[in-house]
Design a protein around this motif. Sequence first.
Motif, short mmCIF file in Angstrom:
data_model
loop_
_atom_site.label_atom_id
_atom_site.label_comp_id
_atom_site.label_asym_id
_atom_site.label_seq_id
_atom_site.Cartn_x
_atom_site.Cartn_y
_atom_site.Cartn_z
N THR A 134 0.86 -1.19 0.00
CA THR A 134 0.00 0.00 0.00
C THR A 134 0.89 1.24 0.00
O THR A 134 1.89 1.27 0.71
N TYR A 135 0.55 2.22 -0.80
CA TYR A 135 1.33 3.46 -0.84
C TYR A 135 0.40 4.63 -1.17
O TYR A 135 -0.75 4.45 -1.56
N SER A 136 0.91 5.84 -1.00
CA SER A 136 0.12 7.05 -1.25
C SER A 136 0.84 7.96 -2.24
O SER A 136 2.07 8.00 -2.28
N HIS A 138 0.51 12.10 -3.51
CA HIS A 138 -0.18 13.37 -3.27
C HIS A 138 -0.76 13.90 -4.58
O HIS A 138 -0.06 14.01 -5.59
N GLU A 144 -4.93 16.36 -1.67
CA GLU A 144 -4.92 15.28 -0.68
C GLU A 144 -4.07 14.12 -1.17
O GLU A 144 -3.71 14.04 -2.36
N ASP A 145 -3.75 13.21 -0.26
CA ASP A 145 -3.02 12.00 -0.61
C ASP A 145 -4.00 10.93 -1.05
O ASP A 145 -5.02 10.69 -0.39
N ILE A 146 -3.71 10.29 -2.18
CA ILE A 146 -4.53 9.21 -2.70
C ILE A 146 -3.86 7.88 -2.38
O ILE A 146 -2.64 7.74 -2.55
N THR A 147 -4.62 6.92 -1.90
CA THR A 147 -4.08 5.61 -1.50
C THR A 147 -4.23 4.59 -2.62
O THR A 147 -5.28 4.51 -3.27
N TYR A 148 -3.16 3.82 -2.82
CA TYR A 148 -3.15 2.78 -3.84
C TYR A 148 -2.72 1.45 -3.23
O TYR A 148 -1.98 1.41 -2.24
N GLU A 195 -6.63 1.99 -7.16
CA GLU A 195 -6.77 3.22 -6.38
C GLU A 195 -8.01 3.12 -5.50
O GLU A 195 -9.06 2.67 -5.95
#
Length: 408
Positions: A134-136, A138, A144-148, A195
């Motif tokens: 899992t990583y983010s 910006h 905002e930070d989007i999580t993947y 995402e």
Amino acid sequence: MAAVNDMEKKLAEYKCDTNEAISLKLVRFPEDVEDDGITFHPEYSHQCFGDDEIAFGYKGLHIQLYYSAGNLTTLFNVKYSSKVTDKFDCVEPDDIEGKIRDIIPAGFCCNTDDFITLLEKESKFKPFGALLHTYSVHNEEAGEDITYQIHKADVSCPGFREYHERLQTFLMWFIETASFIDVDDEKWDYFLIFEKYNKDGETLFATVGYMTVYNYYVFPDKTRPRVSQMIILPPFQGEGHGAQLLETVHRYYMTDPKVMDITAEDPSENYVRLRDFVLVKFCQSLPSFSPANLVHGFSKEMVTESQEKLKINKKHARRVYEILRLRATDMSDADHARAYRLEIKKRLVGPYKKNQRELAKMTRCLRPEEMSNQINIINLQVQHEELEKSYQELLADYKRVIERLAQA
């Protein structure tokens, strides 16, 4: 003759560039269907429409291939303002629908309302397989930070086979020599990026890209994973997802004692640059690649350590060494720059020396005029110029990797 030319001009009006005519979308919300701002187009369409990438028989041709962002439920429509048969008899237009149907799997929608209705089921879509990473990232626009998430899947996952059939259609539009794989072969591994996003308070997932890896057998008890296909979908390109995916895949195989090394099948220039970046990131922390060791040249210790710890083969380890050696070299110092240049050219000159040896064998059975032609082909001056060109191109590639490392 004039009449023939006039007819050709009129028929030419019914030719369309299929790369422009095909519109692709990843749809999250019903309003996205009418949003031209999220449309993207193929880089290639020759596998459907031939080398000229032209469709004949239509004016104002518009081919809609819209996918729901997660499950990739497909909307397929062909629209046009007029057809060649409206004006000319005995001239047949291309079978657009037939050509596209050869690429996309059955089960697609042809009605926009049906497609929008199916969007409501996206909340039930969840990523396939096991979560590996899992990583983010910006997002400046969203602030905002989007999580993947990166998952490893296989065909035993319920629904994955059908999902993969839809996913792999993107290969035809963005990889020049793409082909579909045999999913029944259990030696395939699938790595996917998703995402996480919110819709009406629910957490949903959008498909970002994927990679397929084939596990080749190496005698007597090893395997050699080979990257076959890799694509980051255009809306997500330039955000670092490719590096995250490749790094995750390498980390996955590094822990397997049965893996010999990790390779790639017919890698593109972009993939080689990406691999350079990822492998240098890994190797820069190894003792054998320390600045103190780099100055002594490429070593057996580098080969052994990178292979045992990171599953990197000798060829790739050598390339990593050259990049890190460049980073550790003061190229403004004439002596240091010359030493680096000579070492790289010594490796690059290998193929030229091989040509000379082969020429020496050939000239024994050639007539004088034939021998003269062959000698001209590999004229020493030409060799020097080509060698210098290769060196400068390599240097530019290496500098790009070093700059990206600095930014990272």
